[in-house]
Design a protein around this motif. Structure first.
Motif, PDB file in Angstrom:
ATOM      1  N   ILE A 197       0.860  -1.199   0.000  1.00  0.00           N
ATOM      2  CA  ILE A 197       0.000   0.000   0.000  1.00  0.00           C
ATOM      3  C   ILE A 197       0.890   1.240   0.000  1.00  0.00           C
ATOM      4  CG2 ILE A 197      -1.721   1.337   1.287  1.00  0.00           C
ATOM      5  CD1 ILE A 197      -2.753  -1.325   2.438  1.00  0.00           C
ATOM      6  N   VAL A 247       2.372   1.850  -3.378  1.00  0.00           N
ATOM      7  CA  VAL A 247       1.406   2.441  -4.319  1.00  0.00           C
ATOM      8  C   VAL A 247       1.210   3.923  -4.002  1.00  0.00           C
ATOM      9  CG1 VAL A 247      -0.965   2.370  -5.158  1.00  0.00           C
ATOM     10  CG2 VAL A 247       0.229   0.237  -4.651  1.00  0.00           C
ATOM     11  N   ALA A 248       1.118   4.232  -2.700  1.00  0.00           N
ATOM     12  CA  ALA A 248       0.856   5.620  -2.302  1.00  0.00           C
ATOM     13  C   ALA A 248       1.990   6.549  -2.707  1.00  0.00           C
ATOM     14  CB  ALA A 248       0.632   5.688  -0.795  1.00  0.00           C
ATOM     15  N   CYS A 264      -5.101   3.534  -9.264  1.00  0.00           N
ATOM     16  CA  CYS A 264      -6.386   3.347  -8.582  1.00  0.00           C
ATOM     17  C   CYS A 264      -6.658   1.858  -8.334  1.00  0.00           C
ATOM     18  CB  CYS A 264      -7.498   3.973  -9.424  1.00  0.00           C
ATOM     19  SG  CYS A 264      -9.049   4.038  -8.569  1.00  0.00           S
ATOM     20  N   TYR A 308      -4.275   0.537  -5.667  1.00  0.00           N
ATOM     21  CA  TYR A 308      -4.708   0.885  -4.310  1.00  0.00           C
ATOM     22  C   TYR A 308      -5.674  -0.161  -3.767  1.00  0.00           C
ATOM     23  CZ  TYR A 308      -2.944   5.529  -3.053  1.00  0.00           C
ATOM     24  OH  TYR A 308      -2.159   6.560  -2.662  1.00  0.00           O
ATOM     25  N   THR A 314      -4.156  -3.674  -3.215  1.00  0.00           N
ATOM     26  CA  THR A 314      -3.282  -3.835  -2.054  1.00  0.00           C
ATOM     27  C   THR A 314      -4.067  -3.700  -0.743  1.00  0.00           C
ATOM     28  OG1 THR A 314      -2.667  -1.514  -2.354  1.00  0.00           O
ATOM     29  CG2 THR A 314      -1.119  -3.143  -3.164  1.00  0.00           C
TER      30      THR A 314
END
Lengths: 83, 585
Positions: free
Chosen positions: B38, B41-42, B70, B73, B76
């Motif tokens: 996560i 991805v962020a 998207c 997100y 994950t």
């Protein structure tokens, strides 16, 4: 609290009260559908107050009866059908 | 500082290390990896990463834009929730399979070329099939094999399409496909819509998902179909065929769901129904519609995960998944029930729950396009969703006739997993802003208008009225339904029986033909050969042998064994040699 609500819903003694609650909710929804703005309405039926109530009920009944009918005459088989 | 790290690779390599951890350490490890993913991805930004040339073709592992971020997100986040829910599982095989499954789904999401997509596509099929096998019952193993066969077939369609596409265009880069109606177009489309479970290619889903393990089904409900939606958005936006396929699919799902007795099969049919909305949105292809499909995929993964977690908890604690065998569980599993109902309200697009802010975008997009029939049908489907998922299952599993099953709430980690998902369902429903901000196109859409709220409530609550009026009609019946899997589960048997007639006749004809026209001349030929062998070849051999024997007999007589004879012979020989020698000289 949560448990009490769930038990309240499940108690057959409350069926009458719950029915009343449902009818009141339905009435309030239909009533409020008369007073909201409809600037987003695209189709003619979107402009009719209470349309969603009628359409929702028809959809539900249609689905139940059509699917159960076809299910019983054709699609539903015994559990060991493929064995 | 690493420029970009592939969250899918994190899962795939993370899977390898799972066996090295034990007990608490393993529990920490299996939720740490999704948390890191996560974070990865962020912290990523648009661009192209990890691309290289292999055999003269460009391979792109990291094509990053708003659309892929998207999906990454929600993939994950769902992996994290699913792993918390599965924390108590001791069998590491399931964890490894889930990791490979999540990792390969992320691999597809960031793939920039068809080759990469195909490789991850296949890993997904095998890893997810393991989650079905892992339940270990005969039914599961059979269903798992059918699942695997179907997905291998789908993968072959995709591969065929990719090869033809490459021959046509000379490029393997993944992007919108020319709508030229070529074979490549249709083969790739079939490969994709098979994974999206578009009828008639849908039957693998309700066949396999209810047979998967309790935690496996949670993962399966999230990744396969939504990865398919992702690739459809990339390759087939604005394809008219998909509008109708998607709408039909949405109807098909609720129609079948109404007939189901098996809780998880009912939910599986609702995946088909909800993915139908997304497919229709892809087909409409406007920015609003595509945003709708993406946001609906996002909310769907979380509420559907929660529905499968809730139903899975009931299966886990009672060992039963048929509604006709359940009932009265609100007394013993109240927390599970409340969490389940939150997911039910979300899938039904009840105001203040997540489905409301996403599903309505797709319907609004259909309205904007002035597609009256599509719009009406999609609204009808939402009534059906509420009917089966939110009314029928809670009523018959948690209320209804008390089955007297002594159940308990599931383990705490399962409740926490469900709690996180329920929190997100409500949070997205009330504050859609953050979700809207990560959608691929700018959002100009307000879900909470007066007429939309009263309209939705009207549809849903009057569906509830219909439910209670016809409660007896909806009583779960202990039957199963046949779907298009009939063709390969029963149809093949019938095909064999029909085929046997002509095949047996053909087989008899061929053997008769060979007996008369081939074998008989062969016999005659063999007989002639036999005679030649016996009389000519054998005769010659015997003759030579007899001659040698005769000569041998004569020679033998010369061997008298008496020394005077041999001495005389030697003397005679010497005399002959001397005579010849002197004559020549």
């Amino acid at each position: 609290m949560m448990k009490r609500i769930l038990f309240f819903l499940g108690d057959p003694a409350n069926t009458g009260r719950l029915k009343k609650l449902l009818y009141i909710t339905l009435a309030v929804i239909v009533a409020s559908d008369f007073i909201v703005h409809r600037e987003h309405a695209v189709f003619i039926w979107d402009k009719i107050p209470g349309w969603s109530a009628i359409y929702g009920f028809i959809s539900c009944v249609l689905l139940i009866f059509v699917s159960k009918f076809i299910g019983h005459i054709w699609l539903m088989k015994d559990e060991d059908y493929y064995d | 500082m690493i420029e970009w790290f592939h969250p899918g690779i994190l899962f795939i390599f993370g899977a390898i290390l799972i066996p090295f951890f034990k007990g608490k350490a393993r529990q920490i490890y299996i939720i740490l990896i999704p948390a890191l993913a996560i974070f990865a991805v962020a912290s990523m930004s648009d661009g192209q990463y990890w691309s290289f040339t292999l055999l003269g073709r460009e391979i792109i592992l990291g094509k990053v834009d708003k659309l892929s971020i998207c999906f990454a997100y929600v993939f994950t986040i769902m992996a994290f929730i699913g792993m918390v829910y599965a924390l108590h599982i001791e069998k590491i095989g399931e964890h490894i399979a889930a990791y490979l499954y999540v990792g390969s789904s992320l691999g597809v999401v960031f793939a920039g070329d068809y080759f990469t997509i195909f490789i991850f596509w296949e890993i997904m099929a095998f890893a997810s099939a393991y989650l079905v096998f892992a339940r270990g019952e005969k039914k599961s193993i059979d269903a798992g094999f059918r699942y695997l066969m179907i997905h291998i077939a789908g993968g072959l369609f995709l591969l065929g399409g990719i090869i033809l596409h490459y021959m046509d265009t000379g490029s393997l880069l993944f992007g919108p496909i020319e709508k030229d109606g070529s074979l490549a177009f249709y083969l790739i489309l079939i490969g994709f819509i098979l994974n999206a479970a578009v009828p008639p290619l849908n039957a693998w889903l309700p066949d396999a998902y209810p047979e998967a393990t309790v935690t496996g089904a949670v993962f399966m409900s999230a990744y396969t179909t939504k990865t398919a939606i992702y690739v459809l958005i990339r390759a087939f936006p604005d394809t008219e065929l998909l509008v109708w396929m998607g709408t039909f699919m949405a109807l098909y799902g609720v129609f079948y769901a109404t007939l189901q007795d098996n809780m998880r099969r009912l939910l599986a049919y609702h995946i088909i129904s909800q993915v139908g909305y997304m497919v229709a949105g892809v087909g409409l292809g406007t920015h609003l519609a595509l945003n709708g499909s993406v946001s609906h995929a996002f909310t769907h993964i979380i509420y559907k995960g929660l529905l499968f977690m809730g139903a899975g908890s009931v299966v886990y604690m009672t060992g039963k998944q048929r509604l006709s065998e359940l009932g009265g569980l609100h007394k013993t599993m109240p927390i599970t029930m409340v969490l389940y109902v939150i997911a039910g309200l979300s899938i039904s697009a009840f105001p203040l729950f997540s489905g409301f802010v996403s599903k309505s975008m797709i319907v609004a997009a259909a309205n904007h396009d002035h597609r009256a029939i599509i719009s009406l049908l999609l609204v009808l489907v939402s009534a059906g969703t509420f009917l089966s998922t939110t009314l029928k299952i809670p009523y018959y599993a948690f209320y209804g006739k008390d089955s007297g099953i002594k159940a308990k709430e599931p383990p705490i980690n399962m409740l926490i997993g469900m709690g996180i998902a329920a929190f997100l369902c409500i949070a997205i429903g009330i504050f859609p802003g953050p979700l809207y901000s990560i959608l691929p196109y700018p959002v100009d859409f307000e879900p909470y208008t007066g007429d939309h709220v009263t309209g939705s409530l009207g549809i849903l609550m009057f569906t509830a009225l219909g439910f209670f009026l016809f409660l007896k009609k909806l009583k779960p019946e202990p039957y199963m339904t046949i779907d298009t899997d009939w063709f390969y589960r029963k149809g093949t048997g019938i095909f064999m029986r029909i085929a046997k007639g002509p095949i047996v006749i053909y087989e008899n004809f061929v053997s008769n033909l060979s007996n008369t026209a081939v074998l008989n001349p062969l016999y005659v030929l063999a007989d002639i050969c036999h005679k030649i062998d016996k009389h000519i070849v054998d005769g010659a051999v015997n003759g030579i042998a007899n001659l040698i024997l005769y000569i041998g007999g004569i020679v033998r007589k010369a061997q008298t064994g008496l020394l005077p004879h041999y001495a005389a012979g030697i003397v005679l020989g010497i005399l002959i040699i001397i005579t010849v020698y002197t004559m020549i000289m």
